[in-house]
Design a protein around this motif. Structure first.
Motif, PDB file in Angstrom:
ATOM      1  N   ASP A 195       0.836  -1.212   0.000  1.00  0.00           N
ATOM      2  CA  ASP A 195       0.000   0.000   0.000  1.00  0.00           C
ATOM      3  C   ASP A 195       0.868   1.259   0.000  1.00  0.00           C
ATOM      4  O   ASP A 195       0.393   2.367  -0.234  1.00  0.00           O
ATOM      5  CB  ASP A 195      -0.930   0.024   1.225  1.00  0.00           C
ATOM      6  CG  ASP A 195      -2.001  -1.048   1.134  1.00  0.00           C
ATOM      7  OD1 ASP A 195      -2.322  -1.463   0.005  1.00  0.00           O
ATOM      8  OD2 ASP A 195      -2.511  -1.480   2.186  1.00  0.00           O
ATOM      9  N   MET A 196       2.134   1.072   0.323  1.00  0.00           N
ATOM     10  CA  MET A 196       3.104   2.175   0.238  1.00  0.00           C
ATOM     11  C   MET A 196       3.837   2.069  -1.102  1.00  0.00           C
ATOM     12  O   MET A 196       3.970   3.054  -1.824  1.00  0.00           O
ATOM     13  CB  MET A 196       4.175   2.036   1.341  1.00  0.00           C
ATOM     14  CG  MET A 196       3.699   2.178   2.737  1.00  0.00           C
ATOM     15  SD  MET A 196       3.667   3.888   3.234  1.00  0.00           S
ATOM     16  CE  MET A 196       5.408   4.275   3.239  1.00  0.00           C
ATOM     17  N   PRO A 251       1.835   2.744  -4.792  1.00  0.00           N
ATOM     18  CA  PRO A 251       1.587   4.174  -5.082  1.00  0.00           C
ATOM     19  C   PRO A 251       2.883   4.954  -5.340  1.00  0.00           C
ATOM     20  O   PRO A 251       2.911   5.858  -6.180  1.00  0.00           O
ATOM     21  CB  PRO A 251       0.886   4.690  -3.815  1.00  0.00           C
ATOM     22  CG  PRO A 251       0.268   3.490  -3.213  1.00  0.00           C
ATOM     23  CD  PRO A 251       1.196   2.352  -3.523  1.00  0.00           C
ATOM     24  N   LEU A 252       3.949   4.584  -4.633  1.00  0.00           N
ATOM     25  CA  LEU A 252       5.230   5.276  -4.856  1.00  0.00           C
ATOM     26  C   LEU A 252       5.794   4.976  -6.242  1.00  0.00           C
ATOM     27  O   LEU A 252       6.325   5.861  -6.913  1.00  0.00           O
ATOM     28  CB  LEU A 252       6.246   4.902  -3.765  1.00  0.00           C
ATOM     29  CG  LEU A 252       6.036   5.560  -2.400  1.00  0.00           C
ATOM     30  CD1 LEU A 252       6.895   4.914  -1.333  1.00  0.00           C
ATOM     31  CD2 LEU A 252       6.319   7.062  -2.472  1.00  0.00           C
ATOM     32  N   SER A 286       3.905   6.951  -8.617  1.00  0.00           N
ATOM     33  CA  SER A 286       4.338   8.360  -8.555  1.00  0.00           C
ATOM     34  C   SER A 286       5.670   8.570  -9.270  1.00  0.00           C
ATOM     35  O   SER A 286       5.911   9.647  -9.828  1.00  0.00           O
ATOM     36  CB  SER A 286       4.449   8.815  -7.102  1.00  0.00           C
ATOM     37  OG  SER A 286       3.169   8.918  -6.532  1.00  0.00           O
ATOM     38  N   THR A 346       4.666   9.030 -12.668  1.00  0.00           N
ATOM     39  CA  THR A 346       4.065  10.370 -12.826  1.00  0.00           C
ATOM     40  C   THR A 346       5.172  11.405 -13.007  1.00  0.00           C
ATOM     41  O   THR A 346       5.107  12.274 -13.881  1.00  0.00           O
ATOM     42  CB  THR A 346       3.226  10.731 -11.571  1.00  0.00           C
ATOM     43  OG1 THR A 346       2.248   9.724 -11.373  1.00  0.00           O
ATOM     44  CG2 THR A 346       2.558  12.082 -11.706  1.00  0.00           C
ATOM     45  N   ASN A 347       6.206  11.315 -12.165  1.00  0.00           N
ATOM     46  CA  ASN A 347       7.310  12.274 -12.267  1.00  0.00           C
ATOM     47  C   ASN A 347       8.089  12.112 -13.574  1.00  0.00           C
ATOM     48  O   ASN A 347       8.556  13.090 -14.148  1.00  0.00           O
ATOM     49  CB  ASN A 347       8.249  12.152 -11.056  1.00  0.00           C
ATOM     50  CG  ASN A 347       7.690  12.894  -9.854  1.00  0.00           C
ATOM     51  OD1 ASN A 347       6.737  13.667  -9.981  1.00  0.00           O
ATOM     52  ND2 ASN A 347       8.266  12.665  -8.684  1.00  0.00           N
ATOM     53  N   PRO A 407       9.342  10.919  -5.221  1.00  0.00           N
ATOM     54  CA  PRO A 407       7.952  11.385  -5.118  1.00  0.00           C
ATOM     55  C   PRO A 407       7.648  12.149  -3.832  1.00  0.00           C
ATOM     56  O   PRO A 407       6.633  12.824  -3.749  1.00  0.00           O
ATOM     57  CB  PRO A 407       7.141  10.081  -5.136  1.00  0.00           C
ATOM     58  CG  PRO A 407       8.081   8.988  -5.480  1.00  0.00           C
ATOM     59  CD  PRO A 407       9.442   9.457  -5.152  1.00  0.00           C
ATOM     60  N   CYS A 408       8.538  12.021  -2.845  1.00  0.00           N
ATOM     61  CA  CYS A 408       8.287  12.655  -1.548  1.00  0.00           C
ATOM     62  C   CYS A 408       9.099  13.923  -1.350  1.00  0.00           C
ATOM     63  O   CYS A 408       9.222  14.428  -0.233  1.00  0.00           O
ATOM     64  CB  CYS A 408       8.556  11.662  -0.426  1.00  0.00           C
ATOM     65  SG  CYS A 408       7.483  10.216  -0.532  1.00  0.00           S
ATOM     66  N   CYS A 442      11.475   8.051   1.502  1.00  0.00           N
ATOM     67  CA  CYS A 442      10.124   7.658   1.069  1.00  0.00           C
ATOM     68  C   CYS A 442       9.654   6.371   1.732  1.00  0.00           C
ATOM     69  O   CYS A 442       8.472   6.070   1.707  1.00  0.00           O
ATOM     70  CB  CYS A 442      10.119   7.362  -0.422  1.00  0.00           C
ATOM     71  SG  CYS A 442       9.892   8.771  -1.446  1.00  0.00           S
ATOM     72  N   ALA A 443      10.616   5.584   2.174  1.00  0.00           N
ATOM     73  CA  ALA A 443      10.379   4.211   2.638  1.00  0.00           C
ATOM     74  C   ALA A 443       9.979   3.295   1.484  1.00  0.00           C
ATOM     75  O   ALA A 443       9.291   2.306   1.680  1.00  0.00           O
ATOM     76  CB  ALA A 443       9.364   4.139   3.775  1.00  0.00           C
ATOM     77  N   THR A 477       2.396  13.597  -5.169  1.00  0.00           N
ATOM     78  CA  THR A 477       2.971  12.274  -5.436  1.00  0.00           C
ATOM     79  C   THR A 477       3.439  11.538  -4.180  1.00  0.00           C
ATOM     80  O   THR A 477       3.922  10.412  -4.266  1.00  0.00           O
ATOM     81  CB  THR A 477       4.195  12.426  -6.378  1.00  0.00           C
ATOM     82  OG1 THR A 477       5.065  13.420  -5.821  1.00  0.00           O
ATOM     83  CG2 THR A 477       3.784  12.810  -7.774  1.00  0.00           C
ATOM     84  N   CYS A 478       3.325  12.181  -3.032  1.00  0.00           N
ATOM     85  CA  CYS A 478       3.950  11.642  -1.810  1.00  0.00           C
ATOM     86  C   CYS A 478       2.972  10.771  -1.003  1.00  0.00           C
ATOM     87  O   CYS A 478       1.896  11.229  -0.629  1.00  0.00           O
ATOM     88  CB  CYS A 478       4.461  12.805  -0.967  1.00  0.00           C
ATOM     89  SG  CYS A 478       4.992  12.341   0.671  1.00  0.00           S
ATOM     90  N   HIS A 502       3.374   9.597   2.067  1.00  0.00           N
ATOM     91  CA  HIS A 502       3.254  10.021   3.471  1.00  0.00           C
ATOM     92  C   HIS A 502       2.251  11.175   3.589  1.00  0.00           C
ATOM     93  O   HIS A 502       1.510  11.259   4.558  1.00  0.00           O
ATOM     94  CB  HIS A 502       4.612  10.448   4.036  1.00  0.00           C
ATOM     95  CG  HIS A 502       5.674   9.413   3.855  1.00  0.00           C
ATOM     96  ND1 HIS A 502       5.647   8.220   4.518  1.00  0.00           N
ATOM     97  CD2 HIS A 502       6.770   9.388   3.065  1.00  0.00           C
ATOM     98  CE1 HIS A 502       6.694   7.494   4.144  1.00  0.00           C
ATOM     99  NE2 HIS A 502       7.390   8.186   3.274  1.00  0.00           N
TER     100      HIS A 502
END
Lengths: 110, 125
Positions: free
Chosen positions: A26-27, A30-31, A34, A37-38, A48-49, A81-82, B52-53, B55
């Motif tokens: 779930d982490m 999405p990362l 992302s 996306t970037n 992404p973070c 970001c983990a 995009t994050c 967290h």
């Protein structure tokens, strides 16, 4: 490229180096999305973070895997970001804490 | 007697808008802090985030679960002067310019820390 393919490709590249994807999908997924996306937005897979400048040269340090990953995984078991973690992190033998930002704010130019 | 007990518990539940709002959600969220929802309006909580994050996304989800309204700005979606202005504003709260940065009245929570968000909502130091 879709997220699943990118995941598989990066896994093959990074695992032998000792960097594992966070088992928490779930982490992770999405990362990965992302990152795509970037790639579409900026032309490169910026973290992404983090706030990207939008210029390759100015964002070199935060193109995933970022230059801060090594120290962060060593110290905290996970990158900022983990997304990338150590084996021990996934095994649950290290405490899962929020990783503080290591990138100097001066790197944000725009 | 049973009626009395039922009324008693109903009274307790009614006092807490979070618990009484959705019984299914309560199961997962009954460890939520109790705080005065009325004490916050939208301008009291600002979230500096990146679209995009993960967290940032999780932090916003948590605030939603807490039932509070907030202002969220996706800094990565801003350009030019708007972006400059917001980055300057963010720097005042969090010189590291990292995300999410959550400002709850006069308290600043950097990163997705549930416990710190809880404390800030409860008004604890």
């Amino acid at each position: 490229m879709d997220a699943k393919t990118l995941f598989e490709n990066l896994k093959k590249l990074q695992e032998p180096k000792g960097y594992y994807f966070n088992e928490d999908m779930d982490m992770t997924m999405p990362l990965i999305e992302s990152l795509l996306t970037n790639k579409e937005r900026l032309g490169y897979m910026a973290c992404p973070c983090r706030l990207a400048n939008g210029e390759f040269e100015a964002d070199k340090d935060i193109i995933c895997p970022c230059t801060y990953r090594e120290e962060d995984v060593k110290e905290f078991g996970a990158c900022f970001c983990a997304l990338y973690v150590s084996k021990e992190y996934n095994e649950g033998t290290v405490e899962k804490n929020v990783v503080p930002e290591r990138r100097p704010p001066e790197k944000i130019l725009f | 007697m049973f009626k009395f007990i039922k009324e008693f518990f109903k009274g307790i539940v009614d006092e807490d808008p979070i618990i009484s709002s959705n019984p299914e959600k309560d199961q997962k969220t009954n460890d939520k802090p109790s705080f005065d929802l009325e004490a916050f309006n939208m301008d009291d909580i600002k979230v500096y985030a990146l679209s995009t994050c993960i967290h940032c996304r999780n932090a916003k989800k948590y605030l939603d679960e807490c039932g509070v309204k907030y202002n969220c700005v996706h800094v990565d979606e801003l350009t030019g002067d708007d972006r400059k202005e917001i980055v300057q504003e963010l720097k005042v709260h969090n010189p590291a310019v990292s995300f999410p940065t959550i400002v709850i009245k006069d308290k600043v929570v950097v990163g997705y820390h549930k416990d710190k968000i809880d404390k800030a909502l409860q008004g604890d130091d």
